[in-house]
Design an enzyme around this catalytic site. Structure first.
Site, PDB file in Angstrom:
ATOM      1  CG  ASP A  82      -1.683   1.231   1.450  1.00 57.80           C
ATOM      2  OD1 ASP A  82      -2.289   1.720   0.475  1.00 57.80           O
ATOM      3  OD2 ASP A  82      -1.688   1.749   2.578  1.00 57.80           O
ATOM      4  CG  PHE A  83       1.879   5.584  -1.766  1.00 56.34           C
ATOM      5  CD1 PHE A  83       3.103   5.332  -2.369  1.00 56.34           C
ATOM      6  CD2 PHE A  83       1.612   6.866  -1.331  1.00 56.34           C
ATOM      7  CE1 PHE A  83       4.046   6.340  -2.522  1.00 56.34           C
ATOM      8  CE2 PHE A  83       2.530   7.891  -1.487  1.00 56.34           C
ATOM      9  CZ  PHE A  83       3.756   7.631  -2.085  1.00 56.34           C
ATOM     10  CG  ASP A  84      -1.371   7.911   0.999  1.00 57.48           C
ATOM     11  OD1 ASP A  84      -0.935   9.030   1.288  1.00 57.48           O
ATOM     12  OD2 ASP A  84      -1.683   7.580  -0.168  1.00 57.48           O
TER      13      ASP A  84
ATOM     14  CG  ASP B 172      -2.163   2.172   6.511  1.00 56.08           C
ATOM     15  OD1 ASP B 172      -2.335   2.013   5.277  1.00 56.08           O
ATOM     16  OD2 ASP B 172      -2.476   3.218   7.098  1.00 56.08           O
TER      17      ASP B 172
END
Length: 244
Positions: free
Chosen positions: A25-27, A194
């Protein structure tokens, strides 16, 4: 849920790493959460480490952001693919989905445009409604949920001071990762995330094939392993580079 960087977690990581696809995932995973979503970026240390990891291991990014948005924040890190809009981009987009989401944006702007600190983010194939800067977070949250509930054919996913509106029945991150494993011929994968949208990977994918890692310990997550914080992603990347 077991800690990834000790004991059995390290053994499982090493075992899965053989011929595995790495998914991130990124953020909140590769990049820290910021007060203003547009300011999100990789730490210099993470960028350097991920560049080395992606040159050595096959990597994909799965983000709620639009695909072009994520690509602009990677600065040419050599990943295999970037999946935007919670897995919809690039393989599952269509003109009908685009038209649907544009009508949602118009409706949400009419309903929520006057709320201080509420921001509607048009990502073409999904919508994010942010309220991190709202003066009245509780009131804003209730107004957002009411407005989202009135949208037709919508799937609503909560996040960290954000709600995502996604076309109901559209492919999600778990389906995108599974498709990537098939297309790129990987029997196994490791995935880090997350947020609630990452639970689509942890709950959809076979845990015998996909090692799920949650950022932060959570009893509610379906991931089998966790890192203590987002900052520990750098520790994981160093561990991957040290693996023979």
């Amino acid at each position: 849920m077991k800690y990834l960087l000790a004991g059995r977690g390290r053994l499982a990581l090493r075992d899965h790493l053989r011929s595995a696809l790495l998914g991130f995932d990124f953020d909140g995973t590769l990049a820290p959460i910021t007060r203003e979503p547009g300011q999100s970026q990789l730490r210099p240390s993470t960028h350097a480490l991920l560049s080395r990891v992606a040159a050595r291991f096959p990597c994909v990014i799965l983000s709620g952001r639009g695909r072009a948005d994520v690509l602009s924040r990677l600065f040419e890190i050599p990943v295999l693919e970037v999946f935007g809009n919670h897995g919809l981009e690039p393989w599952y987009v269509s003109a009908s989905l685009l038209s649907c989401v544009q009508s949602w944006c118009q409706q949400l702007t009419q309903r929520l445009g006057a709320w201080p600190g509420v921001r509607i983010e048009d990502k073409q194939f999904s919508v994010a409604v942010h309220y991190r800067q709202a003066a009245d977070p509780r009131g804003a949250r209730l107004a957002i949920l009411q407005a989202l509930a009135e949208l037709p054919e919508v799937r609503i996913l909560g996040g960290k001071k954000v709600y995502n509106a996604i076309p109901r029945g559209a492919p999600h991150k778990g389906m995108a990762l599974t498709e990537a494993m098939q297309r790129f011929s990987f029997e196994r994968a490791i995935y880090l995330g997350d947020d609630k949208t990452d639970e689509d990977v942890f709950s959809f994918c076979d845990p015998a094939r996909v090692l799920g890692v949650h950022i932060g310990y959570s009893r509610r997550s379906r991931a089998g392993y966790y890192l203590r914080s987002q900052a520990q992603v750098d520790d994981l990347l160093r561990t991957l580079l040290a693996t023979q």
